[in-house]
Design an enzyme around this catalytic site. Structure first.
Site, PDB file in Angstrom:
ATOM      1  N   ASP A 167       0.835  -1.205   0.000  1.00  0.00           N
ATOM      2  CA  ASP A 167       0.000   0.000   0.000  1.00  0.00           C
ATOM      3  C   ASP A 167       0.868   1.253   0.000  1.00  0.00           C
ATOM      4  O   ASP A 167       1.924   1.283  -0.627  1.00  0.00           O
ATOM      5  CB  ASP A 167      -0.944  -0.019   1.206  1.00  0.00           C
ATOM      6  CG  ASP A 167      -2.285   0.619   0.871  1.00  0.00           C
ATOM      7  OD1 ASP A 167      -2.322   1.853   0.744  1.00  0.00           O
ATOM      8  OD2 ASP A 167      -3.278  -0.109   0.737  1.00  0.00           O
ATOM      9  N   HIS A 208      -4.117   4.927   4.147  1.00  0.00           N
ATOM     10  CA  HIS A 208      -4.746   3.701   3.657  1.00  0.00           C
ATOM     11  C   HIS A 208      -4.054   2.439   4.166  1.00  0.00           C
ATOM     12  O   HIS A 208      -4.699   1.523   4.704  1.00  0.00           O
ATOM     13  CB  HIS A 208      -4.741   3.746   2.128  1.00  0.00           C
ATOM     14  CG  HIS A 208      -5.698   2.826   1.471  1.00  0.00           C
ATOM     15  ND1 HIS A 208      -5.299   1.690   0.810  1.00  0.00           N
ATOM     16  CD2 HIS A 208      -7.041   2.870   1.351  1.00  0.00           C
ATOM     17  CE1 HIS A 208      -6.351   1.080   0.307  1.00  0.00           C
ATOM     18  NE2 HIS A 208      -7.426   1.779   0.610  1.00  0.00           N
ATOM     19  N   SER A 382     -11.565  -1.978   0.141  1.00  0.00           N
ATOM     20  CA  SER A 382     -10.271  -1.808   0.809  1.00  0.00           C
ATOM     21  C   SER A 382     -10.312  -2.371   2.216  1.00  0.00           C
ATOM     22  O   SER A 382      -9.328  -2.911   2.712  1.00  0.00           O
ATOM     23  CB  SER A 382      -9.905  -0.319   0.900  1.00  0.00           C
ATOM     24  OG  SER A 382      -9.364   0.138  -0.298  1.00  0.00           O
TER      25      SER A 382
END
EC number: 3.4.21.93
Length: 753
Positions: A167, A208, A382
C-alpha cells in the site's frame, strides 16, 4: 488555385487534429528512466551489459531470478515518449531474452471515493466492531459477524503468521500496531529503503495502508483503538503507492521476501472508472507465478485482493487483471444490512465476501489511523480484503501446511450464502455450490474455515492440472450491433492425458476481440452441465475502440463441476448503437482443476442457517444439537411452535392450543416497535377485538419461508431479479432480513384485522 490551397490547408489541419488526438492517448503514459530485462547469464552478465551499453545496474527485481533493473546514464528521468532505440539496442543483445522500458502505472486505493458489546477486551472501540462480534442479545436474529470469536476461544489468534500490506506505507510505531510489526515483511519501494513509514501531509492521504494493517493486527487488551482479526500475527508494510508505480515496483512488492511472508494483502488496482482494462505487467505476472510456486517454502504465497469500488461507475472487476487472476483471492463487500453496497463491482472472479461499509447511515470499519489515532470510518472493498487476510492467518496458524490452493478450496467450501440470501443473483452450480457475481461463494465464516482446515482431518487438494481447449481452424467471426456470436466448444477435458481434469477450479476464456465500442460487449459462458456465467457485462463509460487483446476472462462459478461436454460461448451487443462493429479474432478455453476429486468434495456441500453456530455471549452450540432441536423451536412468547413440515396428525393435535402456542398481536407489535421507532406512526394497526387473537403457525412459517425467495419485478430478466440488475437495491424498502421478517408478520396481522 486559391481554392486548392485552401483545401490543402484544411486537409493538413484535419490530419494534424487526428494526429494530436492519437498522440494524446499515448501521452497519458509517462516513461521513466528504468529498463527491465531478463538475462539468463545472471548478475555477472547483467553487470557486463550495463557497463557496455551505458547503464547503471540497479539490481535484481524482487525475487525474480535473472530479471534485472537498469538505469540509463544519459536518459532523462521521465519522458512522454518511449526510447525505442535504447530498448532495441538492449533487447538485441544476444545475452538478453527480452527488455522493456518501465512506465508509470495509475493505481487507485480502494477506499470509497467521496461523492452493548461483548466485554472481551478493554480496547475502547471494540464495542464498535460489529463485524467481529454480534452485539444483539436475541438468539433468533440472524448473525452479523464473521464468526471469529469461536476461533479465538480455541486459542487461535494468528500466532506465527506473517502478513504484509502492499500500500502507501505503514505507521509501524503506532501504539496498536508496534508490538506486532515485522520489519522483515516491510520495505519502501518508493524511496528504496527499509522503512515503510508513510509520508505525512495535510490531507492524511497516506492513511490507507495503516488502516488496512490495523484491521489485521491491532493488539488486543492494550486500551487503544480496537482488535485485529489476527491480533497475535505479525504485520509488515510495503510502501509502493506513494509515488511512481511501475511494473518493476509492483513485481518487487508482490514478490517481497516470499520465504518469510505468508499472506500479501492488497487493496488497490487499476482505476475503478468503468472504462479501464488493465492487469499485471510481464514482471508482476511472473512475481505472482513465482509466489505460488516458491513462496512459503513451496506451499505458495496467499494473495488477497480487494475486488474494486467502481460500482457507481458501472465498472466490472472482470476488466481488472489483478482480481481476475487465478493466483489471487478476490474479496468483495457486504454492508451490515447484508446487502451489496453501492460501490461494489460484479464479476465472475470474486471468490468470497467480508463486511465493510454500506449506506451512509451504516456502521463502517474500525482500525488504527495516522498520527497514532483511531478511526471508525474505514470503507470500501479496501476494508474487506484485510479482514479476509486476517481470517486466512487464523487458518494458517491452525494448519501451516495449507497450500495456496487449499486456501481457495477452504474459502469456496465454507463461505455462506444464507446471510446474503436476500440479494438477487444467487445460483446453484453443477457441483451444488451457491455462487453470486456480487459475493462469490458468500460471506466468509472464520469458524467453519478453520474447523475444516484442521490438520487432523484436512487432506491437501490434488496436484493442479491445466487443459487448454481451442479450435485451430477457427476463422474470425464478425459482430455488429444487436447481433451475437455463439461458439460451441466440445471438450473431453484432456481425458486420457496426464493433465486430464475431472473437477474444475478456475476457468479462463482468453480472447482477442476487435470492437468499435468495447463497453457495449456482453460475454457469457455456459458450462457443459448448464451453469451460465457472465464473463463481461456492459460498461457504459467504456467507449474505447481498442477491444481486448489476449485478455483472460476468469470465472470461479463452475468450481467443482466436471468439464466434459459442450460449453457455449455467447458474445452480444444489445446497445442499439448501429454503427458498432468488430470481430472475434481468436479464443481459447483454459480449464484449471484436478484429475481426481478433492477429499472434502466427495460429499456434497450442506448449507445450514448461518445462525446454527453461535459465537457471542449466547455461547457456542454444536451444530448437530441445533439441528436436532429444530422440530420444537420456541415461539417469540416462549411457547412451542410446530414447524410447517410436521406431520398432519401432529398439526391437528395442536389446533386447540393455537391461542397459547403462537405469537400474540400485542407481542408482535411490541417486537416491531422495538426494531422500528417509526413503525407505529407509519402504520397504525386497527384495534383488536381480542387480545388473545393469534397468527396461525402455518402463516408464521409462510412468512419465514418467503424471506429467501426473490420477489418478482416487471421488466427484469425472466420476471426475476437478474444477476446483473441493480434495480433490486433501489426498490427494496426493507434492507435487512430482520425488518423483512417483522414486516411480513405485520402484514399478516393486518390481514387478520
Amino acid at each position: 488555385m486559391e481554392q486548392r490551397g485552401w483545401t490543402l490547408q484544411c486537409t493538413a489541419f484535419a490530419f494534424f487534429c487526428v494526429w494530436c488526438a492519437l498522440s494524446s492517448v499515448k501521452a497519458k503514459r509517462q516513461f521513466v528512466n528504468e529498463w527491465a530485462a531478463e538475462i539468463p547469464g545472471g548478475q555477472e552478465a547483467a553487470s557486463a551489459i550495463a557497463e557496455e551499453l551505458g547503464y547503471d545496474l540497479l539490481g535484481q527485481i524482487g525475487s525474480l531470478e535473472n530479471h534485472y533493473l537498469f538505469k540509463h546514464k544519459s536518459h532523462p528521468r521521465r519522458s512522454r515518449r518511449s526510447a525505442l532505440h535504447i530498448t532495441k539496442r538492449l533487447s538485441d543483445d544476444d545475452r538478453v531474452t527480452w527488455a522493456e522500458q518501465q512506465y508509470e502505472k495509475e493505481r487507485s486505493k480502494r477506499s470509497v471515493q467521496k461523492d452493548s458489546a461483548l466485554d472481551l477486551f478493554n480496547d475502547p472501540m471494540w464495542n464498535q466492531q460489529w463485524y467481529l462480534q454480534d452485539t444483539r442479545m436475541t438468539a433468533a436474529l440472524p448473525k452479523l459477524d464473521l464468526h471469529v470469536i469461536p476461533v479465538w476461544e480455541k486459542g487461535i489468534t494468528g500466532k506465527g503468521v506473517v502478513i504484509t500490506v502492499l500500500d502507501d506505507g505503514l505507521e509501524w510505531n503506532h501504539t496498536d500496531i508496534y508490538a506486532n510489526y515485522d520489519p522483515e515483511a516491510s520495505y519502501d519501494f518508493n524511496d528504496n529503503d527499509h522503512d515503510p513509514f508513510p509520508r505525512y501531509d495535510l490531507t492524511n492521504e497516506n492513511k490507507h495502508g495503516t488502516r488496512c494493517a490495523g484491521e489485521i493486527a491491532m493488539q488486543a487488551n492494550n486500551h487503544k483503538c480496537g482488535v485485529g482479526v489476527a491480533y497475535n500475527s505479525k504485520v509488515g508494510g510495503i510502501r509502493m503507492l506513494d509515488g511512481i508505480v511501475t511494473d518493476a515496483i509492483e513485481a518487487s512488492s508482490i514478490g517481497f521476501n516470499p520465504g518469510h511472508v505468508d499472506i500479501y494483502s492488497a487493496s488497490w488496482g487499476p482505476n475503478d472508472d468503468g472504462k479501464t482494462v488493465e492487469g499485471p505487467g510481464r514482471l508482476a505476472q511472473k512475481a505472482f507465478e513465482y509466489g505460488v510456486k516458491q513462496g512459503r517454502q513451496g506451499k505458495g504465497s496467499i494473495f488477497v485482493w480487494a475486488s474494486g469500488n467502481g460500482g457507481r461507475q458501472g465498472d466490472n472487476c472482470d476488466c481488472d487483471g489483478y482480481t481476475d487472476s487465478i493466483y489471487t483471492i478476490s474479496i468483495s463487500s457486504a454492508s451490515q444490512q447484508g446487502l451489496s453496497p453501492w460501490y461494489a463491482e460484479k464479476c465472475s472472479s470474486t471468490l468470497a465476501t467480508s463486511y465493510s461499509s454500506g449506506d451512509y447511515t451504516d456502521q463502517r470499519i474500525t482500525s488504527a489511523d495516522l498520527h497514532n489515532d483511531c478511526t471508525e470510518t474505514h470503507t470500501g472493498t479496501s476494508a474487506s480484503a484485510p479482514l479476509a487476510a486476517g481470517i486466512f492467518a487464523l487458518a494458517l496458524e491452525a494448519n501451516p501446511n495449507l497450500t495456496w490452493r487449499d486456501m481457495q478450496h477452504l474459502v469456496v467450501w465454507t463461505s455462506e450464502y444464507d446471510p446474503l440470501a436476500s440479494n438477487p443473483g444467487w445460483k446453484k452450480n453443477g457441483a451444488g455450490l451457491m455462487v453470486n457475481s456480487r459475493f462469490g461463494f458468500g460471506l466468509l465464516n472464520a469458524k467453519a474455515l478453520v474447523d475444516l482446515a484442521d490438520p487432523r482431518t484436512w487432506r491437501n487438494v490434488p496436484e493442479k492440472k491445466e487443459c487448454v481447449v481451442k479450435d485451430n481452424n477457427f476463422e474470425p467471426r464478425a459482430l455488429k450491433a444487436n447481433g451475437e456470436v455463439i461458439v460451441e466448444i466440445p471438450t473431453r477435458a484432456c481425458e486420457g492425458q496426464e493433465n486430464a481434469i475431472k473437477s474444475l477450479e478456475h476457468v479462463q476464456f482468453e480472447a482477442t476481440i476487435e470492437y468499435s465500442r468495447r463497453g457495449d460487449l456482453h460475454v457469457t459462458l455456459t458450462s457443459a452441465v448448464g451453469t451460465s456465467t457472465v464473463l463481461l457485462a456492459e460498461r457504459e463509460r467504456d467507449t474505447s475502440p481498442n477491444g481486448f487483446k489476449n485478455w483472460d476472462f476468469m470465472s470461479v462459478h463452475t468450481w467443482g463441476e466436471n468439464p466434459v461436454g459442450t460449453w457455449t460461448l455467447k458474445i452480444t451487443d444489445m446497445s442499439g448503437r448501429m454503427q458498432n462493429e468488430g470481430r472475434i479474432v481468436n479464443w481459447k478455453l483454459i480449464l484449471h482443476g484436478t484429475s481426481s476429486q478433492p477429499e472434502h468434495m466427495k460429499q456434497p456441500r450442506v448449507y445450514t442457517s448461518y445462525n446454527t453456530v453461535q459465537n457471542d455471549r449466547r455461547g457456542v452450540e454444536k451444530m448437530v444439537n441445533v439441528v436436532e432441536k429444530r422440530p420444537t423451536q420456541k415461539s417469540l412468547n416462549g411457547n412451542l411452535l410446530v414447524p410447517k413440515n410436521s406431520s398432519s396428525s401432529n398439526v391437528e393435535g395442536r389446533r386447540d392450543e393455537q391461542v397459547q402456542g403462537t405469537p400474540s398481536k400485542a407481542m408482535l407489535r411490541l417486537l416491531q416497535s422495538a426494531f422500528s421507532k417509526n413503525a407505529l406512526s407509519k402504520q397504525s394497526p386497527k384495534k383488536s377485538p381480542s387480545a388473545k387473537l393469534s397468527i396461525p403457525y402455518e402463516s408464521f412459517y409462510e412468512a419465514l419461508e418467503k424471506l429467501n425467495k426473490p420477489s418478482k419485478l416487471e421488466g427484469s430478466e425472466d420476471s426475476l431479479y437478474s444477476d446483473y440488475v441493480d434495480v433490486f437495491y433501489n426498490t427494496k424498502p426493507y434492507k435487512h432480513r430482520d425488518d423483512r421478517l417483522l414486516q411480513a408478520l405485520m402484514d399478516i396481522l393486518n390481514e387478520e384485522n
